[in-house]
Scaffold this active site. Sequence first.
Site, PDB file in Angstrom:
ATOM      1  N   GLU A 166       0.847  -1.434  -0.211  1.00  0.00           N
ATOM      2  CA  GLU A 166       0.128   0.306   0.287  1.00  0.00           C
ATOM      3  C   GLU A 166       0.732   1.159   0.287  1.00  0.00           C
ATOM      4  OE1 GLU A 166       1.952  -0.499   3.563  1.00  0.00           O
ATOM      5  OE2 GLU A 166      -0.168  -1.426   3.567  1.00  0.00           O
TER       6      GLU A 166
ATOM      7  N   HIS B 218       5.510   0.483  12.087  1.00  0.00           N
ATOM      8  CA  HIS B 218       5.651  -1.057  10.806  1.00  0.00           C
ATOM      9  C   HIS B 218       7.581  -1.170  10.572  1.00  0.00           C
ATOM     10  CE1 HIS B 218       1.074  -1.134  11.771  1.00  0.00           C
ATOM     11  NE2 HIS B 218       1.407  -0.141  11.240  1.00  0.00           N
TER      12      HIS B 218
ATOM     13  N   ASP C 201      -1.231   2.237  19.574  1.00  0.00           N
ATOM     14  CA  ASP C 201      -2.208   2.403  17.977  1.00  0.00           C
ATOM     15  C   ASP C 201      -2.819   1.065  17.335  1.00  0.00           C
ATOM     16  OD1 ASP C 201      -1.464   3.499  15.115  1.00  0.00           O
ATOM     17  OD2 ASP C 201      -1.857   1.607  14.803  1.00  0.00           O
TER      18      ASP C 201
HETATM   19  C1  OKP Z   1      -0.420   2.314   9.996  1.00  0.00           C
HETATM   20  B1  OKP Z   1      -0.995   2.820  11.314  1.00  0.00           B
HETATM   21  C2  OKP Z   1      -6.909  -1.748   5.562  1.00  0.00           C
HETATM   22  C3  OKP Z   1      -5.142  -1.874   4.699  1.00  0.00           C
HETATM   23  C4  OKP Z   1      -4.478  -1.559   5.541  1.00  0.00           C
HETATM   24  C5  OKP Z   1      -2.140  -0.072   6.119  1.00  0.00           C
HETATM   25  C6  OKP Z   1      -2.261   0.228   7.353  1.00  0.00           C
HETATM   26  C7  OKP Z   1      -0.987   1.348   7.671  1.00  0.00           C
HETATM   27  C8  OKP Z   1      -1.748   2.054   9.148  1.00  0.00           C
HETATM   28  N1  OKP Z   1      -7.524  -2.083   4.502  1.00  0.00           N
HETATM   29  N2  OKP Z   1      -3.621  -0.519   5.305  1.00  0.00           N
HETATM   30  O1  OKP Z   1      -0.135   2.078  11.854  1.00  0.00           O
HETATM   31  O2  OKP Z   1      -1.757   3.864  11.415  1.00  0.00           O
HETATM   32 ZN    ZN Z   2      -2.638   1.959  12.998  1.00  0.00          ZN
END
Ligand code: OKP
Ligand code: ZN
Length: 344
Positions: A118, A160, A196
């Site tokens: 993503e 992440h 988070d």
């Molecule tokens: C970043 B942080 C949802 C897909 C989510 C990536 C999420 C990243 C979150 N269908 N894709 O931890 O807030």
């Molecule tokens: Zn998050």
Amino acid sequence: MLTVYSEKHKLRDSKAEIFGGELVPPFECPRRAEIILERVKTQKLGPIISPNDYGLDPVLAVHDAGYVSFLETCYSEWKAKGFGGEAIALCWPTRTMNAPQIPRDIEGKLGYYALAAETAISGGTWEAALASKDVALTATDHVLKTKGAAFALCRPPGHHAAIDQFGGYCFLNNAAIAAQNALDQGLSKVALLDVDFHHGNGTQNIFYTRDDVFFLSLHGDPMDAFPHFLGHAEETGIGAGAGLTANYPMRPGTGYAAWKAALEDAIARIHAYKPDLLIISLGVDTFQNDPISFFKLTSDDFTDYGQLLGNMGLPTVYVMEGGYAVDEVGINTINVLQGHMAAQ
Ligand code: OKP
Ligand code: ZN
């Protein structure tokens, strides 16, 4: 409470995120930090300062050197290949392939160093990521000096980002870099609590075998939520780190009562560890109206748990992570910090 903020976050302004099979404007957008900064100002949280430049040494203390140079040159290599869009990974060393050599080609390198597709790398991403870790490091040094609390208004987020992987909107693990830097200045134990919505897979990866950082995370069950492949309750650390990772995965629809019970358990375990410093990976995507998450916290719940965190009485660095209900991201974030301040 002191806030550390850098304008350079604006350089992280990618045009596209892959979401539901479409290219959409990224949830992790510059306006998030602007709204949070605005709320810091209108609530008169305290002084706002710019970060110092700590260079790459504290980054290389937690991240792989090959990974760091990949991040630095990724976008120029992508453009040099003639591509007009942003750099997105599309092919990985998956379970049916052998331990890979790191490819020469930028598309291969992207697959090697990405943990998800993503997140696009665009011009300015690296500069913004560097400024973001400086924000966390500056806030941490302030806390080490004052024994109080500070807010690192980091963007892009970091939890992440693993030793040698980016994804989930994260490139450098700001909270982990800050924890390591505090240890390198002579602290012996740091607790890193990740509130988070998403599991902090990168932070867990970095400290999984170690006893000088206790990592705890409250998050959407990976059976149901990103990052999908880490964050189960059974993951508790290995070797010297055995027992020093604690995961609290929770089901879709989890509300504040159950979430708070998990937090209280985490707090008791942090007290028993007796850390010199507490770092909070502060994501407010646990909010009921967050567009990509499934917990049900209200804005008042953020104030309430900020008070529980403040009551711990530890030197505390708040490191900004996620939160994508942009209209409320400032209110919810500053509610935590004001809850903390009301505690003393
Ligand atoms: C970043 B942080 C949802 C897909 C989510 C990536 C999420 C990243 C979150 N269908 N894709 O931890 O807030
Ligand atoms: Zn998050």
